[in-house]
Design an enzyme around this catalytic site. Structure first.
Site, short mmCIF file in Angstrom:
data_model
loop_
_atom_site.label_atom_id
_atom_site.label_comp_id
_atom_site.label_asym_id
_atom_site.label_seq_id
_atom_site.Cartn_x
_atom_site.Cartn_y
_atom_site.Cartn_z
N SER A 15 0.85 -1.19 0.00
CA SER A 15 0.00 0.00 0.00
C SER A 15 0.88 1.24 0.00
O SER A 15 2.04 1.19 0.43
CB SER A 15 -0.89 0.00 1.25
OG SER A 15 -1.50 1.26 1.46
N TYR A 60 -2.58 -0.74 10.17
CA TYR A 60 -2.60 -1.05 8.74
C TYR A 60 -1.32 -0.55 8.07
O TYR A 60 -0.69 -1.27 7.28
CB TYR A 60 -3.82 -0.41 8.09
CG TYR A 60 -3.98 -0.71 6.62
CD1 TYR A 60 -4.49 -1.92 6.19
CD2 TYR A 60 -3.62 0.25 5.66
CE1 TYR A 60 -4.64 -2.20 4.83
CE2 TYR A 60 -3.77 -0.01 4.31
CZ TYR A 60 -4.28 -1.23 3.90
OH TYR A 60 -4.42 -1.49 2.55
#
Length: 280
Positions: free
Chosen positions: A164, A177
């Site tokens: 990501s 995350y």
């Protein structure tokens, strides 16, 4: 090297393969003639997508599996080998976030410490943090342990992890995350070196902001307008829009294709310029 047909008849396992982005991976690879194993906790959803591929003339199977459960993965491995053959390519697409691994505020404010409903860094729940790390990091490591064994001694095999943009620059609020995705980028580089002599390539794709089932309510309102966070994200994305699943196709196919046989250990961002923009 035949670039056009390089993925034909390759057996590809896609964890999270029935999700918004995963389904895009599935269709893109099926269109290249690959044989697809769609893994997901919801076996019916995975098989429904597999049936779509089969109806279009492709080869696919939906398999129920939990990426954090080794026994579940080994059972899925056996099913896939029987149905499609040895695995050539693994895409670790399963991942996600959890509210208990997220803060309510962007900046710490001591006035929020005892405010009901406000979650500061000091109130982060260990269970939530573990959930995020298990789903993203362990959920990448375990499938690699299980499926990469099929790749030993065979040419044209590779692993593609899904990182990501938050791995490069941690996003506010989503502490667990961001850290978990950074771990995946690091693992990608480690695995690329570890498997280099065996010829197994390991790379990662790093999506920018795409509307998925998990983040849609965070980025858009019920009427389709942008939330404050959605507006903030687009203001930092030079191309001025969210990504669409097929925006990932060309990078996905390039990294999976044996034609990229000298490419390993890289993390490629597909983010509309988000990482390149300083904000000024």
């Amino acid at each position: 090297m035949d670039i056009i047909s390089g993925l034909k008849d390759k057996v590809v396992v896609i964890t999270g393969g029935a999700g918004v982005l995963g389904a895009g991976f599935t269709r893109a690879l099926a269109n290249q003639g690959a044989k697809i194993a769609i893994l997901g906790r919801d076996g019916e959803k995975a098989q429904k997508l597999a049936n779509e591929i089969i109806s279009a003339g492709g080869k696919a199977v939906g398999v129920s599996a939990d990426v954090c459960d080794e026994a579940s993965l080994r059972k899925a491995h056996s099913v896939i080998n029987d149905a499609l053959g040895l695995v050539d390519i693994l895409i670790n697409g399963a991942g996600g976030n959890h509210p208990k691994g997220t803060t309510s505020d962007v900046f710490f404010d001591k006035a929020n410490l005892d405010v009901e409903g406000m979650q500061t860094f000091f109130g982060l729940d260990t269970e939530g943090l573990r959930f995020v790390f298990d789903l993203n990091f362990i959920g990448t490591l375990l499938p690699t342990q299980v499926f990469a064994k099929d790749m030993i001694g065979r040419e044209g095999c590779s692993i593609l992890n899904i990182s990501s943009v938050s791995a490069f620059h941690p996003l506010t609020k989503v502490v667990a995350y961001s850290a978990a995705k950074a771990a995946i980028s690091n693992l990608t580089e480690w695995l690329s070196v570890y498997f280099a002599k065996e010829g197994i390539r390991v790379n990662a794709l790093s999506p920018g902001f795409f509307l998925t089932e998990q983040n849609r309510t965070l980025l858009t309102n019920e009427d389709g307008s942008l939330t404050e966070r959605g507006n903030k994200i687009l203001s930092q994305t030079p191309m001025g829009r969210f990504g669409e699943p097929n925006d990932l196709d060309s990078t996905l196919l390039w990294l999976c294709n044996p034609a990229s046989r000298f490419v390993t250990g890289i993390v490629v961002a597909v983010d509309g310029g988000f990482l390149a923009y300083s904000g000024v």
